[in-house]
Motif scaffolding. Structure first.
Motif, PDB file in Angstrom:
ATOM      1  N   GLU A 139     -15.729 -73.084  34.524  1.00 17.86           N
ATOM      2  CA  GLU A 139     -14.383 -72.517  34.604  1.00 17.86           C
ATOM      3  C   GLU A 139     -14.403 -70.993  34.518  1.00 17.86           C
ATOM      4  N   LEU A 140     -15.377 -70.461  33.793  1.00 17.91           N
ATOM      5  CA  LEU A 140     -15.489 -69.002  33.690  1.00 17.91           C
ATOM      6  C   LEU A 140     -15.834 -68.387  35.042  1.00 17.91           C
ATOM      7  N   TYR A 141     -16.716 -69.042  35.776  1.00 21.72           N
ATOM      8  CA  TYR A 141     -17.073 -68.539  37.101  1.00 21.72           C
ATOM      9  C   TYR A 141     -15.895 -68.678  38.071  1.00 21.72           C
ATOM     10  N   GLU A 142     -15.142 -69.771  37.926  1.00 25.00           N
ATOM     11  CA  GLU A 142     -13.967 -69.966  38.786  1.00 25.00           C
ATOM     12  C   GLU A 142     -12.921 -68.889  38.510  1.00 25.00           C
ATOM     13  N   ALA A 143     -12.715 -68.573  37.221  1.00 23.89           N
ATOM     14  CA  ALA A 143     -11.755 -67.527  36.863  1.00 23.89           C
ATOM     15  C   ALA A 143     -12.201 -66.173  37.405  1.00 23.89           C
ATOM     16  N   ALA A 144     -13.521 -65.919  37.330  1.00 25.27           N
ATOM     17  CA  ALA A 144     -14.046 -64.656  37.852  1.00 25.27           C
ATOM     18  C   ALA A 144     -13.866 -64.576  39.365  1.00 25.27           C
ATOM     19  N   ALA A 145     -14.076 -65.715  40.057  1.00 25.50           N
ATOM     20  CA  ALA A 145     -13.905 -65.740  41.506  1.00 25.50           C
ATOM     21  C   ALA A 145     -12.437 -65.480  41.889  1.00 25.50           C
ATOM     22  N   ILE A 146     -11.516 -66.050  41.122  1.00 26.82           N
ATOM     23  CA  ILE A 146     -10.082 -65.827  41.392  1.00 26.82           C
ATOM     24  C   ILE A 146      -9.734 -64.347  41.230  1.00 26.82           C
ATOM     25  N   GLY A 203     -11.595 -62.015  41.996  1.00 24.87           N
ATOM     26  CA  GLY A 203     -12.244 -61.266  43.068  1.00 24.87           C
ATOM     27  C   GLY A 203     -13.659 -60.819  42.766  1.00 24.87           C
ATOM     28  N   ALA A 204     -14.296 -61.407  41.777  1.00 20.99           N
ATOM     29  CA  ALA A 204     -15.659 -61.012  41.424  1.00 20.99           C
ATOM     30  C   ALA A 204     -16.650 -61.503  42.477  1.00 20.99           C
ATOM     31  N   THR A 205     -17.592 -60.640  42.811  1.00 17.21           N
ATOM     32  CA  THR A 205     -18.658 -61.023  43.726  1.00 17.21           C
ATOM     33  C   THR A 205     -19.723 -61.798  42.962  1.00 17.21           C
ATOM     34  N   GLY A 206     -20.724 -62.321  43.698  1.00 16.83           N
ATOM     35  CA  GLY A 206     -21.795 -63.062  43.048  1.00 16.83           C
ATOM     36  C   GLY A 206     -22.549 -62.215  42.037  1.00 16.83           C
ATOM     37  N   PHE A 207     -22.828 -60.947  42.411  1.00 15.47           N
ATOM     38  CA  PHE A 207     -23.528 -60.056  41.491  1.00 15.47           C
ATOM     39  C   PHE A 207     -22.684 -59.764  40.253  1.00 15.47           C
ATOM     40  N   GLN A 208     -21.391 -59.609  40.427  1.00 12.40           N
ATOM     41  CA  GLN A 208     -20.508 -59.329  39.292  1.00 12.40           C
ATOM     42  C   GLN A 208     -20.407 -60.534  38.356  1.00 12.40           C
ATOM     43  N   LYS A 209     -20.469 -61.731  38.902  1.00 11.08           N
ATOM     44  CA  LYS A 209     -20.456 -62.938  38.060  1.00 11.08           C
ATOM     45  C   LYS A 209     -21.697 -62.960  37.158  1.00 11.08           C
ATOM     46  N   VAL A 210     -22.820 -62.596  37.762  1.00  9.26           N
ATOM     47  CA  VAL A 210     -24.062 -62.566  36.985  1.00  9.26           C
ATOM     48  C   VAL A 210     -23.992 -61.498  35.905  1.00  9.26           C
ATOM     49  N   ARG A 211     -23.501 -60.310  36.276  1.00  6.81           N
ATOM     50  CA  ARG A 211     -23.482 -59.176  35.355  1.00  6.81           C
ATOM     51  C   ARG A 211     -22.478 -59.345  34.218  1.00  6.81           C
TER      52      ARG A 211
END
Length: 295
Positions: free
Chosen positions: A189-196, A198-206
């Motif tokens: 859910e944290l990754y889904e919230a980050a995607a909503i 507008g976070a990119t793949g690199f930003q999700k990792v960081r």
């Protein structure tokens, strides 16, 4: 009714006694005896001591004056740095890469973990063949690429690198499994919230993966640094007796050499005490630097 069974705690001691007895016999007693042995004169493994050293701290003075001991401590500290960067660092990268692929994740988990299940002695023999001066795999590969001058991988200049590379390669998979398990425990859910957002793949990792993996990384670093003090089997197989010229000594290999080759048991006991002290100090330092966080 069910909770009442925990009120009477006397039976607990009955079950704890065998565990404490086992630890006292096979852990605490040998440890205390080893400390006492470091102050005595013991010329052969299994032999009785000839009395206390005069002065009693002779072995510790000798240890600080021993050039080989200084080399062993220096190489062990270098091994700790290699562990943090080369083992834990690479394991973090591999774990993040595998966590972000949809196909073949199980295959890569098996492949990366595989070296840790192989005997270190077998790995040492294998890498001896790989780094042979004449007809070794690496030199044969260089010859096929047009390099005419063979490289002495086990010579004085490159021996330390040649020894540390296999150790680094062997344990990357161990930390990889720990880190990939930590990544799997992060809620999707944290990754889904980050995607909503507008976070990119690199930003999700960081901003998601790395912060939430902090405590797991701290555990890996502590395990790696303390484990570097106990590295023995693979380096000893590749460089028995610290050859060439003693440049590849580690605290573990030098302690073994003093015990079984020179029969200087009391001196090796002092080295063992130093290894324990270094382990406690480095673990404390690492825990202070890499403090766990509450989320």
């Amino acid at each position: 009714m069910g909770a009442n069974i925990y009120k009477n705690k006397k039976p607990l001691f009955l079950f704890l006694v065998p565990a404490f007895a086992f630890m006292a016999i096979f852990l605490y007693y040998p440890f205390i005896q080893n400390i006492l042995n470091s102050f005595k004169q013991i010329t052969e493994l299994g032999a009785a001591s000839k009395g206390w050293n005069d002065p009693w701290y002779t072995n510790y003075v000798t240890m600080f004056q021993d050039e080989n001991m200084r080399v062993a401590v220096r190489n062990t500290i270098l091994m700790m740095v290699v562990t943090i960067i080369g083992q834990v660092g690479i394991a973090i990268v591999l774990a993040l890469l595998v966590d972000n692929i949809s196909h073949g994740a199980k295959f890569f988990r098996t492949v990366y973990f595989f070296p840790i299940v192989i005997s270190a002695t077998a790995l040492g023999l294998m890498f001896n063949l790989i780094f042979l001066y004449d007809k070794g795999m690496v030199n044969q590969l260089l010859e096929s690429l047009g390099v005419t001058e063979l490289i002495d991988w086990k010579g004085e200049k490159l021996a330390l690198i040649t020894m540390m590379l296999p150790v680094m390669w062997q344990y990357v998979g161990f930390y990889f499994v720990i880190l990939i398990t930590g990544l799997n425990n992060i809620s999707g859910e944290l990754y889904e919230a980050a995607a909503i957002d507008g976070a990119t793949g690199f930003q999700k990792v960081r901003y998601v993966s790395i912060p939430l993996l902090h405590n797991v990384m701290c555990t890996c670093v502590v395990l790696g640094v303390t484990g570097a003090l106990k590295v023995f089997d693979l380096p000893w197989t590749m460089f028995p007796k610290g050859i060439p010229l003693g440049e590849t000594w580690l605290t573990g290999t030098y302690m073994y050499y003093q015990t079984f080759n020179t029969k200087n048991v009391d001196y090796s006991s002092a080295i063992a005490v130093l290894i324990v002290v270094l382990g406690i100090v480095t673990a404390k330092v690492i825990n202070t630097i890499f403090k766990e966080k509450d989320y």
